[in-house]
Design a protein around this motif. Structure first.
Motif, mmCIF file in Angstrom:
data_model
loop_
_atom_site.group_PDB
_atom_site.id
_atom_site.type_symbol
_atom_site.label_atom_id
_atom_site.label_comp_id
_atom_site.label_asym_id
_atom_site.label_seq_id
_atom_site.Cartn_x
_atom_site.Cartn_y
_atom_site.Cartn_z
ATOM 1 N N THR A 143 0.808 -1.226 0.248
ATOM 2 C CA THR A 143 -0.095 0.322 0.120
ATOM 3 C C THR A 143 0.627 1.258 -0.460
ATOM 4 O O THR A 143 1.664 1.802 1.043
ATOM 5 N N ILE A 144 0.742 2.221 -0.671
ATOM 6 C CA ILE A 144 1.305 3.562 -0.590
ATOM 7 C C ILE A 144 0.288 4.255 -0.246
ATOM 8 O O ILE A 144 -1.145 4.377 -0.765
ATOM 9 N N VAL A 145 0.447 5.418 -0.349
ATOM 10 C CA VAL A 145 -0.626 6.617 0.872
ATOM 11 C C VAL A 145 -0.105 7.981 0.147
ATOM 12 O O VAL A 145 1.434 8.734 0.131
ATOM 13 N N LEU A 146 -0.774 8.032 -0.383
ATOM 14 C CA LEU A 146 -1.084 10.439 -1.223
ATOM 15 C C LEU A 146 -1.917 11.109 -0.975
ATOM 16 O O LEU A 146 -2.874 10.939 -0.104
ATOM 17 N N GLY A 147 -0.843 12.006 -1.013
ATOM 18 C CA GLY A 147 -1.751 13.476 0.046
ATOM 19 C C GLY A 147 -2.066 14.553 -0.712
ATOM 20 O O GLY A 147 -1.211 14.420 -1.673
ATOM 21 N N CYS A 148 -3.275 15.090 -0.683
ATOM 22 C CA CYS A 148 -4.163 16.124 -1.698
ATOM 23 C C CYS A 148 -4.304 17.207 -0.855
ATOM 24 O O CYS A 148 -5.110 16.550 0.198
ATOM 25 N N GLU A 149 -4.081 18.355 -1.393
ATOM 26 C CA GLU A 149 -4.529 20.026 -0.296
ATOM 27 C C GLU A 149 -6.186 20.396 -2.008
ATOM 28 O O GLU A 149 -5.925 20.963 -2.765
ATOM 29 N N PRO A 150 -7.110 19.228 -1.593
ATOM 30 C CA PRO A 150 -8.249 20.148 -3.164
ATOM 31 C C PRO A 150 -8.550 21.037 -2.879
ATOM 32 O O PRO A 150 -8.182 21.980 -1.923
ATOM 33 N N ASP A 151 -8.814 22.266 -4.186
ATOM 34 C CA ASP A 151 -9.604 23.032 -4.063
ATOM 35 C C ASP A 151 -10.477 23.260 -3.457
ATOM 36 O O ASP A 151 -10.559 24.755 -3.216
ATOM 37 N N GLY A 152 -11.332 22.901 -3.366
ATOM 38 C CA GLY A 152 -12.480 23.279 -3.045
ATOM 39 C C GLY A 152 -13.761 23.860 -3.547
ATOM 40 O O GLY A 152 -13.433 24.417 -4.940
ATOM 41 N N GLY A 153 -14.971 23.646 -3.333
ATOM 42 C CA GLY A 153 -15.720 23.825 -3.956
ATOM 43 C C GLY A 153 -16.431 25.664 -4.455
ATOM 44 O O GLY A 153 -17.214 26.079 -5.216
ATOM 45 N N SER A 154 -15.660 26.675 -3.097
ATOM 46 C CA SER A 154 -16.420 27.753 -3.130
ATOM 47 C C SER A 154 -15.989 28.236 -4.201
ATOM 48 O O SER A 154 -14.881 28.203 -4.365
ATOM 49 N N LEU A 155 -17.046 29.464 -4.590
ATOM 50 C CA LEU A 155 -16.481 30.020 -5.676
ATOM 51 C C LEU A 155 -15.806 30.219 -7.110
ATOM 52 O O LEU A 155 -14.767 30.032 -7.700
ATOM 53 N N VAL A 156 -16.315 28.398 -7.401
ATOM 54 C CA VAL A 156 -15.986 27.818 -8.929
ATOM 55 C C VAL A 156 -17.192 27.358 -9.469
ATOM 56 O O VAL A 156 -18.653 27.164 -8.818
ATOM 57 N N ASP A 157 -17.066 27.681 -10.553
ATOM 58 C CA ASP A 157 -18.169 28.367 -11.719
ATOM 59 C C ASP A 157 -18.665 26.520 -11.657
ATOM 60 O O ASP A 157 -17.828 25.601 -11.517
ATOM 61 N N PRO A 158 -19.917 26.115 -12.265
ATOM 62 C CA PRO A 158 -20.405 24.926 -12.666
ATOM 63 C C PRO A 158 -19.313 23.664 -13.316
ATOM 64 O O PRO A 158 -19.668 22.792 -13.449
ATOM 65 N N GLY A 159 -19.203 24.932 -14.496
ATOM 66 C CA GLY A 159 -18.918 23.854 -15.703
ATOM 67 C C GLY A 159 -17.128 23.222 -15.108
ATOM 68 O O GLY A 159 -17.084 22.628 -15.561
ATOM 69 N N GLN A 160 -16.541 23.719 -13.999
ATOM 70 C CA GLN A 160 -15.603 23.621 -13.599
ATOM 71 C C GLN A 160 -15.412 22.581 -12.744
ATOM 72 O O GLN A 160 -14.521 21.394 -12.663
ATOM 73 N N SER A 161 -16.933 22.215 -12.205
ATOM 74 C CA SER A 161 -17.281 21.604 -11.082
ATOM 75 C C SER A 161 -16.997 19.962 -12.278
ATOM 76 O O SER A 161 -17.113 19.303 -11.430
ATOM 77 N N ASP A 162 -17.421 19.949 -13.441
ATOM 78 C CA ASP A 162 -17.966 19.138 -14.171
ATOM 79 C C ASP A 162 -16.937 18.910 -14.869
ATOM 80 O O ASP A 162 -16.945 17.465 -14.920
ATOM 81 N N VAL A 163 -16.127 19.450 -14.974
ATOM 82 C CA VAL A 163 -14.604 18.835 -15.600
ATOM 83 C C VAL A 163 -13.917 18.094 -14.383
ATOM 84 O O VAL A 163 -13.736 16.698 -14.366
ATOM 85 N N TRP A 164 -13.731 18.952 -13.220
ATOM 86 C CA TRP A 164 -13.414 17.838 -12.353
ATOM 87 C C TRP A 164 -13.970 16.782 -12.136
ATOM 88 O O TRP A 164 -13.391 15.572 -11.519
ATOM 89 N N VAL A 165 -15.451 16.816 -12.111
ATOM 90 C CA VAL A 165 -15.581 15.210 -11.833
ATOM 91 C C VAL A 165 -15.754 13.807 -12.619
ATOM 92 O O VAL A 165 -15.235 13.123 -13.012
ATOM 93 N N ALA A 166 -15.970 14.817 -14.448
ATOM 94 C CA ALA A 166 -15.511 14.463 -15.074
ATOM 95 C C ALA A 166 -13.789 13.393 -15.233
ATOM 96 O O ALA A 166 -12.970 12.402 -15.067
ATOM 97 N N ALA A 167 -12.688 14.023 -14.367
ATOM 98 C CA ALA A 167 -11.776 14.081 -14.975
ATOM 99 C C ALA A 167 -11.789 12.896 -13.013
ATOM 100 O O ALA A 167 -10.360 11.583 -13.510
ATOM 101 N N TRP A 168 -12.568 13.025 -12.669
ATOM 102 C CA TRP A 168 -12.314 12.645 -10.930
ATOM 103 C C TRP A 168 -12.576 10.771 -11.822
ATOM 104 O O TRP A 168 -12.635 10.195 -11.226
ATOM 105 N N GLY A 169 -14.199 10.703 -12.635
ATOM 106 C CA GLY A 169 -13.872 9.234 -12.842
ATOM 107 C C GLY A 169 -13.142 8.903 -14.330
ATOM 108 O O GLY A 169 -12.929 7.641 -13.740
#
Length: 497
Positions: A143-169
């Motif tokens: 097992t390896i463990v990765l740490g990240c600091e997500p950008d968060g959803g505040s003041l983010v356009d809905p289109g950008q959130s959709d792009v993030w969800v697609a990239a996560w998928g």
């Protein structure tokens, strides 16, 4: 004047895997019913009384398979859970004591339970960054463990959130093609801010010759700011296995994992993961140590800020004492309770459906939300979606009324899943676990109310992990403990039940 309407994308179409067999019986129960009926008919040719003696025990064995809870467990599984708990209590396995005064060899504060079999090693990736590797000798997993600091959803356009969800998928779909990947776990941990980092940054920079009012303001900010803020950490644990019968040296596997890390981190950054990096062996040990003893969180941050490292090793990352009860798990300076997902949201949801659940909860020491993923390889995915598609079509054409309407909805969902899988989407089994840590036993009731409110807002259905709190607590740590890999009953037999 523009008449364009804003369209907020929604997400859904997750479906519980269809259990083979007739109704709630499962595959094993179905075979038992048909085999028992055939045997009863053959015996009835000889004697009706003998056939009755065959039929009654068969009914006693089959009926518990038809009674199931909301999350799909039958009476045999519930009975097995209680028997396992009673056996652990009779052996004293629910108690754990470590350290120099304990009977454990070595006198170290090693992690308990499922973590006691893990061994820690360390390697370096292509950018010469250290990363910890947790090896389970019995399961032969790494097992390896990765740490990240997500950008968060505040003041983010809905289109950008959709792009993030697609990239996560896409990132999850890529996991299904990772060689020998057993599973992944995303852990979001929140806790009240101790103020240690702010104090270490601000107080040393206050000049002695500065105006008294300015110094008073800065000290007041350091004192009061942590009470209204919280810290959030996000970890991703990836667990890899080795092919049965394949003998490979540990150094070779660590080198191979080091080559995979840059590509995995790049996918996380594109999915809104922000700054991402692998966790060293020392950082993993610190995460475990703080989870078992929340009181030392400030001391760990202070030591890291002052000296750049804590020197903590895996062999001393566990608690001094721990006690498992039916509905709680007490460890060092905290007491925790864990909940398991029983039902995902029905219908479609927006991208921020889990925001309330992931944010820091009031009157809690620490809260961890763990999303468990089990990627399915493309060949198996194709077979699963086609089987679900055929089953949904059969149910839609054989029912009437409301049953037919619901079956038609399931058929549309199955058709969409098959089309998406054929277009290259990945198929992933997922679950969710929530662990809340408080100070005293009395605060657990308030924590239960908090979780109940959060799950309602997230449209989830959760249940307490009673009689397995210690194991569930361990599974919410970013250490690659996958529940389906640590069961006494094989996975194939569980699906048949």
């Amino acid at each position: 004047m523009s008449t364009d309407t804003v369209v907020h994308p929604t997400y859904g179409n997750w479906r519980r895997p269809r259990r083979p067999g007739l109704g709630p019986l499962g595959l094993l129960g179905t075979f038992g019913v048909f085999g028992g009926l055939v045997l009863t008919l053959l015996v009835s040719l000889v004697s009706l009384v003998a056939a009755l003696f065959v039929l009654l025990p068969l009914a006693v064995v089959i009926v518990p398979l038809t009674v199931r809870t909301q999350d799909g467990r039958n009476l045999y599984q519930l009975l097995g859970l209680r028997i396992g708990w009673l056996r652990r209590r009779s052996k004293g396995s629910q108690l754990y004591v470590s350290g120099p005064l304990s009977t454990r060899p070595g006198g170290r504060f090693g992690p308990p339970g499922l973590l006691s079999r893990l061994a820690m090693s360390e390697g370096r990736d292509a950018y010469d960054r250290p990363f910890g590797v947790l090896h389970h000798p019995g399961r032969n997993t790494y097992t390896i463990v990765l740490g990240c600091e997500p950008d968060g959803g505040s003041l983010v356009d809905p289109g950008q959130s959709d792009v993030w969800v697609a990239a996560w998928g896409q990132w999850l779909a890529r996991l299904s093609q990772e060689p020998q990947l057993k599973g992944a776990c995303v852990v979001v941990e929140t806790a009240p801010d101790s103020g240690t980092r702010l104090a270490n940054e601000v107080l040393p920079r206050i000049k002695e010759d500065a105006p008294a009012a300015a110094k008073a303001v800065m000290r007041e900010v350091v004192e009061r700011y942590p009470s209204a803020s919280s810290e959030m950490n996000t970890y991703i644990a990836l667990t890899y296995g080795v092919l049965p019968g394949q003998r490979r040296r540990q150094s070779e596997i660590v080198t191979e994992l080091a080559m995979r890390i840059p590509g995995l981190l790049g996918g996380l950054v594109g999915a809104g993961g922000g700054s991402a990096a692998p966790l060293s062996a020392e950082r993993i040990a610190e995460v475990v140590r703080i989870a078992y003893d929340p009181d030392i969180a400030g001391d760990v941050l202070d030591a890291r800020a002052r000296h750049g490292a804590t020197g903590l090793v895996w062999e001393d990352a566990g608690p001094a004492a721990a006690v498992e009860a039916v509905g709680a798990y007490q460890h060092d300076s905290g007491i925790s309770r864990t909940w398991l997902l029983t039902l995902a949201p029905r219908g479609t949801v927006s991208s921020n459906v889990l925001r309330g659940l992931l944010e820091a909860a009031p009157n809690t020491r620490r809260k961890r939300v763990a999303l468990l993923y089990r990627p399915i390889d493309p060949a198996t995915s194709a077979r699963i979606v086609e089987a679900d598609r055929r089953a949904a079509q059969f149910m839609a054409t054989s029912g009437k009324g409301m049953i037919q309407a619901r079956a038609a909805s399931e058929m549309r969902a199955a058709e969409q899943t098959a089309a998406e899988e054929a277009a290259g989407a990945g198929l992933v089994e997922f679950s969710l676990m929530v662990t809340v840590t408080v100070d005293t036993q009395e605060q657990l009731a308030d924590a239960a109310v908090t979780v109940r409110n959060l799950q309602a807002a997230a449209r989830l259905s959760l249940r307490p992990a009673d009689r397995m709190q210690a194991a569930a607590f361990t599974c919410t740590l970013p250490l690659g403990i996958l529940p389906w890999e640590h069961t006494l009953v094989p996975q194939a037999l569980q699906e048949a039940l």
